[in-house]
Design a protein around this motif. Structure first.
Motif: not given
Length: 167
Positions: A7-8, A11, A67
């Motif tokens: 997820r990071e 982003k 996301e």
């Protein structure tokens, strides 16, 4: 590689000007590619190639999606029908994405339990993000009415952790 790490990366790639990203570490391969802006009516989205795992222990239990689909439903589900979530109760929210811990270390007792009287500046838990342990304070004087997450659970930004019956 954990879902949170993926997820990071999503982003970071989504917020950058790069169009394609590949990453391989210890048998885990992640490849992301932004769709081109050839058609002005379709917004750019980050695409995720299914990660390849060396063994079943590394494989996450959930399948990554866009996301926005990963974060929003979790917060909405957990705030919709909280028991006792009325004006007499204060929600202590997670200030970040991370892992919730109820005690300072595995061999110590939990900071609080249901029924514990707390003061506004009292530490009630820890949220670990990127190897940093962030102490979470009660924010209000009162009594812990409910603990909404389990020890070791991944939490999202803004997710309710506790309900406190304010004095």
């Amino acid at each position: 590689m954990k879902i949170q790490e993926i997820r990071e990366i999503i982003k970071l790639v989504d917020g950058s000007s790069i169009d394609e990203f590949s990453y391989e570490y210890e048998g885990v391969k992640v490849k992301m590619k932004k769709n081109g802006l050839g058609n002005a009516q379709q917004p750019s989205q980050t695409a995720i190639q299914e990660p390849q795992f060396a063994n079943a222990e590394e494989m996450p239990t959930t399948k990554p999606a866009k996301e926005t689909e990963l974060i929003k439903p979790v917060i909405e589900e957990q705030t919709a029908d909280l028991p006792g979530a009325d004006s007499d109760y204060h929600k202590i929210l997670s200030p970040m994405v991370g892992t919730f811990y109820e005690s300072p270390s595995p061999d110590e007792a939990a900071y609080v339990q249901v029924g514990t009287k707390v003061t506004a500046d009292q530490i009630v838990s820890i949220v670990e993000a990127m190897k940093l342990f962030n102490e979470i304070e009660a924010e209000v004087d009162g009594e812990i009415a409910e603990i909404l997450v389990k020890d070791g659970q991944l939490v999202e930004y803004g997710q309710p952790l506790f309900l406190v019956k304010a004095n």
